[in-house]
Design an enzyme around this catalytic site. Sequence first.
Site, PDB file in Angstrom:
ATOM      1  N   MET A  99     -12.047   4.747  -0.396  1.00 35.74           N
ATOM      2  CA  MET A  99     -12.704   5.015   0.890  1.00 35.74           C
ATOM      3  C   MET A  99     -13.347   6.397   0.758  1.00 35.74           C
ATOM      4  O   MET A  99     -12.869   7.392   1.315  1.00 35.74           O
ATOM      5  CB  MET A  99     -11.668   4.955   2.018  1.00 35.74           C
ATOM      6  N   ASP A 119      -4.723   3.717  -1.823  1.00 33.92           N
ATOM      7  CA  ASP A 119      -5.795   4.091  -0.903  1.00 33.92           C
ATOM      8  C   ASP A 119      -6.298   5.494  -1.204  1.00 33.92           C
ATOM      9  O   ASP A 119      -5.599   6.479  -0.981  1.00 33.92           O
ATOM     10  CB  ASP A 119      -5.284   4.026   0.545  1.00 33.92           C
ATOM     11  N   HIS A 157      -8.399   1.271  -3.787  1.00 32.47           N
ATOM     12  CA  HIS A 157      -9.317   1.054  -2.660  1.00 32.47           C
ATOM     13  C   HIS A 157      -9.956   2.397  -2.332  1.00 32.47           C
ATOM     14  O   HIS A 157      -9.322   3.268  -1.749  1.00 32.47           O
ATOM     15  CB  HIS A 157      -8.510   0.494  -1.480  1.00 32.47           C
ATOM     16  N   MET A 176     -11.784  -5.660   5.512  1.00 27.20           N
ATOM     17  CA  MET A 176     -10.911  -4.762   6.272  1.00 27.20           C
ATOM     18  C   MET A 176     -10.569  -5.396   7.609  1.00 27.20           C
ATOM     19  O   MET A 176     -11.467  -5.794   8.367  1.00 27.20           O
ATOM     20  CB  MET A 176     -11.605  -3.419   6.516  1.00 27.20           C
ATOM     21  N   SER A 191       0.840  -1.197   0.000  1.00 26.49           N
ATOM     22  CA  SER A 191       0.000   0.000   0.000  1.00 26.49           C
ATOM     23  C   SER A 191       0.875   1.248   0.000  1.00 26.49           C
ATOM     24  O   SER A 191       1.666   1.468   0.925  1.00 26.49           O
ATOM     25  CB  SER A 191      -0.900   0.010   1.230  1.00 26.49           C
ATOM     26  N   MET A 204      -8.793   8.340  -0.213  1.00 31.80           N
ATOM     27  CA  MET A 204      -9.605   8.778   0.937  1.00 31.80           C
ATOM     28  C   MET A 204     -10.058  10.215   0.721  1.00 31.80           C
ATOM     29  O   MET A 204      -9.293  11.039   0.221  1.00 31.80           O
ATOM     30  CB  MET A 204      -8.780   8.707   2.224  1.00 31.80           C
ATOM     31  N   ASP A 253      -6.879  -6.312   4.398  1.00 34.07           N
ATOM     32  CA  ASP A 253      -6.215  -5.004   4.386  1.00 34.07           C
ATOM     33  C   ASP A 253      -6.224  -4.420   5.801  1.00 34.07           C
ATOM     34  O   ASP A 253      -7.292  -4.163   6.358  1.00 34.07           O
ATOM     35  CB  ASP A 253      -6.979  -4.083   3.422  1.00 34.07           C
ATOM     36  N   HIS A 266      -1.359  -1.305  -4.148  1.00 29.92           N
ATOM     37  CA  HIS A 266      -2.609  -0.890  -3.500  1.00 29.92           C
ATOM     38  C   HIS A 266      -2.606   0.628  -3.327  1.00 29.92           C
ATOM     39  O   HIS A 266      -1.666   1.202  -2.770  1.00 29.92           O
ATOM     40  CB  HIS A 266      -2.706  -1.593  -2.147  1.00 29.92           C
TER      41      HIS A 266
HETATM   42  C1  DX5 Z   1      -6.258   1.730   5.721  1.00 25.69           C
HETATM   43  C2  DX5 Z   1      -5.850   1.363   4.332  1.00 25.69           C
HETATM   44  C3  DX5 Z   1      -4.767   0.362   4.239  1.00 25.69           C
HETATM   45  C4  DX5 Z   1      -3.456   0.788   4.848  1.00 25.69           C
HETATM   46  C5  DX5 Z   1      -2.842  -0.426   5.435  1.00 25.69           C
HETATM   47  O1  DX5 Z   1      -7.451   2.430   5.668  1.00 25.69           O
HETATM   48  O2  DX5 Z   1      -6.951   0.838   3.606  1.00 25.69           O
HETATM   49  O3  DX5 Z   1      -4.568  -0.060   2.900  1.00 25.69           O
HETATM   50  O4  DX5 Z   1      -2.559   1.335   3.931  1.00 25.69           O
HETATM   51  O5  DX5 Z   1      -1.719  -0.037   6.153  1.00 25.69           O
HETATM   52  P1  DX5 Z   1      -1.001  -1.056   7.154  1.00 25.69           P
HETATM   53  O6  DX5 Z   1      -0.564  -2.244   6.337  1.00 25.69           O
HETATM   54  O7  DX5 Z   1       0.136  -0.256   7.681  1.00 25.69           O
HETATM   55  O8  DX5 Z   1      -2.009  -1.435   8.195  1.00 25.69           O
HETATM   56 ZN    ZN Z   2      -6.535  -0.050   1.634  1.00 28.43          ZN
END
Ligand code: DX5
Ligand code: ZN
Length: 226
Positions: A69, A36, A67, A138, A11, A38, A176, A34
């Site tokens: 969010m 993220d 991903h 998650m 990620s 947000m 994740d 990956h």
């Molecule tokens: C959290 C993200 C994850 C995050 C995971 O909301 O969706 O993808 O990057 O990070 P680690 O592996 O550090 O928990």
């Molecule tokens: Zn994620």
Amino acid sequence: MNRPEPMIAPSILSADFAHLADEADAVSGADWLHVDVMDAHFVPNLTLGLPVVKSLHRATDLPLDCHLMIDDPDRWAPPYAEAGAANVTFHVEAAADVVQTARAIRAAGALAGLAIKPGTPVEPYLEVLREFDTVLVMTVEPGFGGQAFRAEVLPKVRTIRTLVSSGHLRLFVEVDGGIALDTIAAAAEAGADVFVAGSAVYEADDPAAAVEGLRRAARAAMPPPR
Ligand code: DX5
Ligand code: ZN
């Protein structure tokens, strides 16, 4: 039958955002990258959006695993497929019409994924998973990297894996949050086959070696196919 190969998806949330192309290069042996997304509404944090995904797609050969969010994925998810994402995952808690959105993502040329927060049960969505290529369970509350793995969500992974093993569903089962050398075996044993890891990869001295270490640990723990 051969043992399934685990897939590792570093990620970039834990990477250096000023050098994303280099950070992608550093994990070129991974399976997916990956990403993220947000929006500071669905989750409190704010990261990146479509322009960055478009640029990153040009800068790496790794398939992008976006991903989302974000609120209103019905409106915003398909453009990530058009931007070149290989897989576009959105949250069931945010979507108005999960089936229509999955179909729009697939029509735009990407795999479609459904993400489920730790507090959301999976049972109401088992039927609609037919419309998806990926389910993202998650293992932390979405929003931030570096949180502790929540083993109590693994029964959801087991439920989905049972349906996949019995031929009722064909899906990647992705986990994740909090995935590291000391937690990946539990997730693999429960039935996950795609493993997102942010801090465990990018906070390691050698991110490429961290990817390989995670893959080895997952492979050793994955149950043989039934
Ligand atoms: C959290 C993200 C994850 C995050 C995971 O909301 O969706 O993808 O990057 O990070 P680690 O592996 O550090 O928990
Ligand atoms: Zn994620």
